[in-house]
Design a protein around this motif. Structure first.
Motif, PDB file in Angstrom:
ATOM      1  N   ARG A 148       0.834  -1.235  -0.015  1.00 37.42           N
ATOM      2  CA  ARG A 148      -0.079   0.280  -0.138  1.00 37.42           C
ATOM      3  C   ARG A 148       0.996   1.128  -0.053  1.00 37.42           C
ATOM      4  O   ARG A 148       2.016   1.162   0.398  1.00 37.42           O
ATOM      5  N   SER A 149       0.207   2.398  -0.508  1.00 37.45           N
ATOM      6  CA  SER A 149       1.112   3.592  -0.761  1.00 37.45           C
ATOM      7  C   SER A 149       0.870   4.104   0.846  1.00 37.45           C
ATOM      8  O   SER A 149       0.155   4.003   1.715  1.00 37.45           O
ATOM      9  N   VAL A 150       1.542   5.354   1.005  1.00 36.51           N
ATOM     10  CA  VAL A 150       1.543   6.173   2.368  1.00 36.51           C
ATOM     11  C   VAL A 150       0.214   6.697   2.741  1.00 36.51           C
ATOM     12  O   VAL A 150      -0.464   6.684   3.770  1.00 36.51           O
ATOM     13  N   THR A 151      -0.686   6.877   1.515  1.00 35.00           N
ATOM     14  CA  THR A 151      -1.905   7.584   1.696  1.00 35.00           C
ATOM     15  C   THR A 151      -2.872   6.224   1.919  1.00 35.00           C
ATOM     16  O   THR A 151      -4.155   6.605   2.256  1.00 35.00           O
ATOM     17  N   GLY A 152      -2.546   5.276   1.744  1.00 36.82           N
ATOM     18  CA  GLY A 152      -3.448   3.955   2.384  1.00 36.82           C
ATOM     19  C   GLY A 152      -4.091   3.288   1.041  1.00 36.82           C
ATOM     20  O   GLY A 152      -5.004   2.389   1.131  1.00 36.82           O
ATOM     21  N   ILE A 153      -3.588   3.670  -0.343  1.00 35.57           N
ATOM     22  CA  ILE A 153      -4.011   3.054  -1.328  1.00 35.57           C
ATOM     23  C   ILE A 153      -3.659   1.812  -1.500  1.00 35.57           C
ATOM     24  O   ILE A 153      -2.309   1.680  -1.537  1.00 35.57           O
ATOM     25  N   ILE A 154      -4.143   0.657  -1.932  1.00 38.39           N
ATOM     26  CA  ILE A 154      -3.639  -0.428  -2.119  1.00 38.39           C
ATOM     27  C   ILE A 154      -3.030  -0.566  -3.622  1.00 38.39           C
ATOM     28  O   ILE A 154      -3.687  -0.417  -4.392  1.00 38.39           O
ATOM     29  N   LEU A 155      -1.760  -0.907  -3.815  1.00 37.75           N
ATOM     30  CA  LEU A 155      -1.337  -0.889  -4.755  1.00 37.75           C
ATOM     31  C   LEU A 155      -1.106  -2.224  -5.570  1.00 37.75           C
ATOM     32  O   LEU A 155      -0.998  -2.432  -6.774  1.00 37.75           O
ATOM     33  N   GLY A 156      -0.996  -3.261  -4.852  1.00 45.45           N
ATOM     34  CA  GLY A 156      -1.072  -4.793  -5.170  1.00 45.45           C
ATOM     35  C   GLY A 156      -1.327  -5.831  -4.198  1.00 45.45           C
ATOM     36  O   GLY A 156      -1.084  -5.370  -2.836  1.00 45.45           O
ATOM     37  N   ALA A 157      -1.997  -6.788  -4.502  1.00 43.34           N
ATOM     38  CA  ALA A 157      -2.041  -7.904  -3.471  1.00 43.34           C
ATOM     39  C   ALA A 157      -1.995  -9.164  -4.110  1.00 43.34           C
ATOM     40  O   ALA A 157      -2.104  -9.108  -5.424  1.00 43.34           O
ATOM     41  N   MET A 158      -1.163 -10.057  -3.239  1.00 41.87           N
ATOM     42  CA  MET A 158      -1.046 -11.520  -3.950  1.00 41.87           C
ATOM     43  C   MET A 158      -1.166 -12.467  -2.905  1.00 41.87           C
ATOM     44  O   MET A 158      -0.777 -12.508  -1.727  1.00 41.87           O
ATOM     45  N   SER A 159      -1.944 -13.602  -3.382  1.00 42.21           N
ATOM     46  CA  SER A 159      -2.073 -14.688  -2.596  1.00 42.21           C
ATOM     47  C   SER A 159      -1.159 -15.897  -2.849  1.00 42.21           C
ATOM     48  O   SER A 159      -0.902 -16.038  -3.855  1.00 42.21           O
ATOM     49  N   PHE A 160      -0.588 -16.364  -1.706  1.00 41.54           N
ATOM     50  CA  PHE A 160       0.292 -17.461  -2.000  1.00 41.54           C
ATOM     51  C   PHE A 160      -0.414 -18.815  -1.457  1.00 41.54           C
ATOM     52  O   PHE A 160      -0.954 -18.814  -0.625  1.00 41.54           O
ATOM     53  N   ARG A 161      -0.409 -19.769  -2.657  1.00 45.13           N
ATOM     54  CA  ARG A 161      -0.807 -21.027  -2.405  1.00 45.13           C
ATOM     55  C   ARG A 161      -0.316 -21.775  -1.418  1.00 45.13           C
ATOM     56  O   ARG A 161      -0.605 -21.912  -0.148  1.00 45.13           O
TER      57      ARG A 161
END
Length: 167
Positions: A148-161
């Protein structure tokens, strides 16, 4: 300058606390459902026996019921195994349910301390993740990393199997 925070957490799955007995119970339910749906023959549906077994499994934490509950667990595993084998026999050429049957067999063959256990029938990928939380020692789900960025916006997410190793 751009700063991003990377954190990982557990994405919990919607499953009940998985005990072997619960899984066996679900297997029996699923097998009986399949048999009914496909109109297959069954030597015995175990209706009454199962009713008694489920009753014996209750209040297992009371010292006086411990033995009865454990005996019921063993009988349930046996019956589940019988039903799965019979279903397998009766499906003969029908290979639509091979994956499911394989899953059932894996679940029935796993013991308390088996590696790579299956904790849920509808979410076989779920893992047991041990956390350092006092009130919740284990969580069942998958590891997820979030940027996430400083402002709290999620830039990426990844799930690990299957790469979570607990602590």
């Amino acid at each position: 300058h751009d700063t991003a925070f990377i954190d990982s957490t557990v994405q919990e799955k919607n499953i009940t606390y998985p005990t072997d007995a619960k899984l066996h119970k679900k297997i029996v339910k699923k097998v009986l459902g399949l048999v009914k749906k496909l109109g297959l023959p069954l030597r015995q549906s175990y209706t009454f026996v199962l009713k008694q077994i489920y009753r014996d499994q209750r209040f297992r934490n009371h010292p006086k019921n411990r033995k009865k509950a454990l005996r019921a667990d063993r009988r349930l595993r046996t019956i589940a195994g019988r039903l799965v084998r019979e279903l397998k026999r009766n499906l003969k050429e029908n290979h639509n349910y091979d994956k499911l049957l394989e899953l059932f067999e894996t679940i029935l063959s796993q013991r308390r301390n088996s590696r790579k256990k299956i904790y849920s029938i509808h979410e076989p990928e779920v893992q047991c993740i041990s956390k350092g939380k006092e009130h919740k020692k284990y969580e069942f789900g998958n590891k997820v990393s979030i940027i996430r960025s400083v402002t709290g916006i999620i830039l990426g997410a990844m799930s690990f199997r299957n790469e979570y190793d607990g602590h």
